[in-house]
Design a protein around this motif. Sequence first.
Motif: not given
Length: 749
Positions: A92-117
């Motif tokens: 609604d009008a009181r929600s805020v989107n501070y950036g230019t993306g949308q919910i669910g947009d991927v910002t970074r993706i990579y392979i890792n040897d541990a289940p974390g960022v």
Amino acid sequence: MAFVSALKKAFMKLASPLPAWMLAGVVLAGCSGGGIATISADDAIVGIQAIGTMAADGAKLTAIVVEYNVELEGAAVTAGDYTLDAWTTAWDARSVNYGTGQIGDVTRIYINDAPGVSATGGSGKGKYAIIEVYTDYQYSSEQNFLRALSAGVTQTATMHSASHTITPSTRAVLNYTAGQTGNARTALAGKYTIKGVEGFKYYTNTPGAFGATGPAFTSENNFSEETGLYGTVDIDYALYVPSDYDPARKYALVTVDHPAFATGTHPFQAVLASRGPAVFASDWAQQIVKTKHGLAGLIVVVPVYSQRVGDNTGTTAQFSALVKLWDQLQKTYSISADHLYGAGQSVGGMMILETNVKRDNYFAGILMYDNQWGQNYYKDTVFARGMTDPAYAETPANTPRYYPATDDLTWTYHWSNNGEKVYDGHDSNNYYYLTSDDNILIMNSSENFLSNNIWIEQNHLYRDLVDFEIPRLWIMDWSAPLADQELSLKNFLSQPSNYNGQAMGIRWVTFNGGSNTTTPIWSRRLNAGYEWLLSQSRSTEMARAKLDLNKPFELAPQQYSRVMPNFVDPKTGGVVSYLTGKAGAGTRFYNTSWLRLGTNVTADAVPGWLPEGMHHTVTTAGITSVTPISASGKLAAVAIEYNVDMTNAVIHMKGDAVLDGKGKPRTDKVVMDTYDFLDEGGTKIPGTITNMYINGAPSATPGAARASGSGRYVIVEIDTGSTASNVGVIQRATVRTASAIASASSVRH
């Protein structure tokens, strides 16, 4: 190829067949000739894990971990390789989107040897694809973490690692179960993690899916202002203690009271009801108390209430139990009495603020979001819910009492600088006086009329009576850059507030617009509020004098027309204006204004600033003597002498009608007797009060009309078999005339 076919048939004959993906891999590897196995993502993906963090609007999805059962080293993954199913809701009008993306947009993706960022973008090898998602947005209300952390992943492109070719999925892999309607969904246990709350432990008798570290805190003999009864209460709570806790050093303690929607939930859910617990448990907050006060750290407790406190009613028995929980924590851990803090939203803030009445100067500082103090300050009678039920039976264990003064709630004393109880005769119901020397930061919205109007009222009182005005900051644009809002709040909180040569502690911040759900979000995202709270100390409160308000309220000769927004008088339908207090008067016996306003008038509200028929200039009344009156060898009546004329006194008897704010009778509440009588040994005298009236002498007038007569004596006729010649009396409920009030007390006369 013949060899491969034979090998496949051999595998098929095994007692425990290998998974289809292994068979497929063998066949295709044989066909490829290059040692690269091919496998479908449907078979290769083991599952997904959502990673979240606590934001101002609740738990927020930050990344999804996709776990494979094959090595991914060498795979050049991109955002186009996956389709994400991230939960979202209407904006609604009181929600805020501070950036230019949308919910669910991927910002970074990579392979890792541990289940974390990974801050470095992953190790480039391992069995985990890490998908970080867009988070630079804000909902207009707090989100349920089980929905916010529900997600689905579909691999839509072929991936090539050093050892495998992984073909696209034919179905999404989910970490949630879907509801029956709409977008309802619930993340599965073990399929999500929330950063920032890992150190909390949970104490409850009903662990359920979220588990428990230990049992709830059990407390006996807790008084309920709503029912008038004592009872045993179990308080569930979450507790964070720094992992390097050292009992030889001192720690601060902060209590975070949840808003109403978290009532009755598991402590884990209460921790996730707001950003506060995660902030206070963070290294950032821990460092503040270390740097500012030389403490070893900050302990965080999040109590859970099974019953919310009403705007117009007294507290439940859970408040008394909470006070005892604080005492127990201070016995268990090395906690500095100079650094006890409280934070709460809406009802949670009201419960924290109640402490400043029951335990004056208990907290070093209070941070509140969009709450009012809507309790009935002038508690005029005894209510006991459920007592009209035919099955109700009064026993010594459940006999209702009128708000007795007990050390459990510490109504009759406050704490001195050295932590001792001081009985100085202050009025424990005089809220405006008791809170006037406290360190309080209230943040609310101009459109939350209950909260905003009640703070406007408090500011009017202070200004009219003692010429003190609460410093206030209007943040006009809640959608302005956060850095600008943060700087504005920080500058405001750093400005001194001086009154009669002393620094005052109350601060008030109002957002233009907003509501009870949006404004706490706008407030919680600003770190300056948390930093202000943890910078306070109780010694600053004790060093400043209270405002000169511990005396009766009086009306000013001239009344200003200061209209209360969004309220009308239920009797006349006209606008309501704040009353103007007389300069030099106090706030004793003063009632909040909005209790009687609006469409949902509650029976607990006294219908007016003072009870009907009372003047605004009142005298404090009190009992001076008690005279038993006997007839035929038995106690027949008791004459109770007051220090003022009791003509037209309002004195309640058990069974009197209870009227709501519009004068209509209530059937779910009954009034209890004003007086209890005790024999010489202190035992309650059994019997039934049959009549009460006024007299000019300590003598009975059989047949006198109820409440009739004049003089200083209240004559109470009682039907009892007692022969007591020495009688004591406890006044359990308030007694009032048009110009005097005798407050309830547990003191025997």
